[in-house]
Design a protein around this motif. Structure first.
Motif, PDB file in Angstrom:
ATOM      1  N   VAL A 193      57.121  21.112  10.389  1.00  0.00           N
ATOM      2  CA  VAL A 193      57.127  19.909   9.639  1.00  0.00           C
ATOM      3  C   VAL A 193      58.476  19.703   8.707  1.00  0.00           C
ATOM      4  O   VAL A 193      59.168  18.603   8.793  1.00  0.00           O
ATOM      5  N   LEU A 194      59.190  20.886   8.377  1.00  0.00           N
ATOM      6  CA  LEU A 194      60.373  20.747   7.604  1.00  0.00           C
ATOM      7  C   LEU A 194      61.456  20.422   8.506  1.00  0.00           C
ATOM      8  O   LEU A 194      62.540  19.559   8.010  1.00  0.00           O
ATOM      9  N   MET A 195      61.325  20.610   9.930  1.00  0.00           N
ATOM     10  CA  MET A 195      62.615  20.311  10.912  1.00  0.00           C
ATOM     11  C   MET A 195      62.205  19.149  11.549  1.00  0.00           C
ATOM     12  O   MET A 195      62.814  18.714  12.532  1.00  0.00           O
ATOM     13  N   ASN A 196      60.899  18.416  11.169  1.00  0.00           N
ATOM     14  CA  ASN A 196      60.804  17.242  11.714  1.00  0.00           C
ATOM     15  C   ASN A 196      60.661  17.498  13.440  1.00  0.00           C
ATOM     16  O   ASN A 196      61.092  16.680  14.223  1.00  0.00           O
ATOM     17  N   LYS A 197      59.850  18.515  13.831  1.00  0.00           N
ATOM     18  CA  LYS A 197      59.601  18.748  15.252  1.00  0.00           C
ATOM     19  C   LYS A 197      58.283  18.757  15.629  1.00  0.00           C
ATOM     20  O   LYS A 197      57.418  19.211  14.849  1.00  0.00           O
ATOM     21  N   PRO A 198      57.814  18.017  16.728  1.00  0.00           N
ATOM     22  CA  PRO A 198      56.329  18.073  17.075  1.00  0.00           C
ATOM     23  C   PRO A 198      55.974  19.523  17.488  1.00  0.00           C
ATOM     24  O   PRO A 198      56.662  20.199  18.054  1.00  0.00           O
ATOM     25  N   LEU A 199      54.710  19.713  16.974  1.00  0.00           N
ATOM     26  CA  LEU A 199      54.107  21.138  17.343  1.00  0.00           C
ATOM     27  C   LEU A 199      52.710  20.988  17.866  1.00  0.00           C
ATOM     28  O   LEU A 199      52.181  20.161  17.407  1.00  0.00           O
ATOM     29  N   VAL A 200      52.689  21.661  19.038  1.00  0.00           N
ATOM     30  CA  VAL A 200      51.359  21.817  19.812  1.00  0.00           C
ATOM     31  C   VAL A 200      50.753  22.943  19.571  1.00  0.00           C
ATOM     32  O   VAL A 200      51.244  24.102  19.976  1.00  0.00           O
ATOM     33  N   SER A 201      49.540  22.961  18.784  1.00  0.00           N
ATOM     34  CA  SER A 201      49.019  24.439  18.106  1.00  0.00           C
ATOM     35  C   SER A 201      47.607  24.475  18.764  1.00  0.00           C
ATOM     36  O   SER A 201      46.837  23.540  18.850  1.00  0.00           O
TER      37      SER A 201
END
Ligand SMILES: [Zn+2]
Length: 260
Positions: A144-152
């Motif tokens: 979130v802080l680095m503005n990167k998509p995350l697939v959890s």
């Protein structure tokens, strides 16, 4: 468009390049993509396998555990001969054997607040395949802080979860599960058990989410939590909007991580 594929690449990727949603342009995006996978276990094995097979340009696999006999019923990137080997190195060998074109980076550091920014900085997408709540929350906050998509993804027993977080476009993991559960010290599938094929479903779906994000095909699972019940063969979509009181992506966030 400046796309040049070798005859071998055209053969290797033919079945996906003839998909209207991908084409040569989609294949080029896959080749240019840099993906970071946290965890070379029951989810990271299938996710990494399919991403390597699809030709993701750079794939990092982070895991600091060693291969154990009890891993092998689900962690299919490893094998019996590799017991005692670092999982990240074992996965690197397996994926490299499948597709030598992919630049595969083995990362053996434990992911902690002090190094998370440095570890994921150069990657376009992060895939959370860990079974550790502390790392799961840390990856969420850092992405979130680095503005990167995350697939959890997560599995325990016959229940699986999947969600795709695109910072600035909706929810994050903490919008759904704000705080770490108090008994979160132990990895969930160690307590609850899991079938390898079940973890394989969620891991393969994580790879699908990554390939959709990379190519722009379809709709990612943003603002949605997908819950899979393996015994009933049932998928349920739960609406998961952004929470304005979320401690990391809300209107007044207070979580910070050094370097992020
Ligand atoms: Zn949030």
């Amino acid at each position: 468009m400046n796309m040049e594929f070798t005859p071998d690449q055209l053969q290797r990727y033919h079945r996906q390049m003839i998909l209207r949603e991908l084409g040569a342009a989609g294949q080029q995006k896959i080749s240019d993509a840099k993906v970071f996978i946290a965890g070379a276990g029951g989810l990271g094995s299938p996710a990494g396998y399919y991403l390597a097979a699809a030709g993701i340009g750079t794939l990092a696999i982070a895991d600091n555990d060693l291969v154990e006999l009890s891993n092998l019923q689900r962690q299919i990137a490893h094998n019996t001969e590799r017991i005692g080997m670092l999982k990240s190195d074992s996965a690197q060998s397996t994926f490299k054997a499948l597709n030598p074109e992919v630049n595969i980076i083995s990362i053996t550091q434990r992911i902690i607040a002090e190094n998370v920014a440095e570890l994921i900085r150069d990657f376009d997408i992060v895939v959370d395949c860990t079974d550790n709540f502390a790392v799961r929350y840390l990856l969420n906050d850092a992405c979130v802080l680095m503005n990167k998509p995350l697939v959890s993804g997560a599995v325990a027993g016959f229940k699986g979860h999947l969600t795709t977080i695109i910072p600035g476009q909706g929810h994050c993991f903490r919008c759904i599960f704000e705080e770490m559960p108090p008994d979160a010290e132990e990895p969930s599938c160690r307590q609850a058990g899991v079938l390898g094929a079940f973890a394989g479903v969620i891991g393969a779906m994580q790879a699908m989410e990554v390939l959709k994000l990379v190519t722009g095909a379809g709709e990612p699972l943003k603002n949605t939590l997908l819950i899979y019940d393996g015994l009933k063969s049932e998928f349920r979509r739960v609406n998961a909007p952004r929470n304005k009181d979320c401690p990391v992506c809300g209107d007044d966030p207070y979580i910070t991580i050094p370097g992020c």
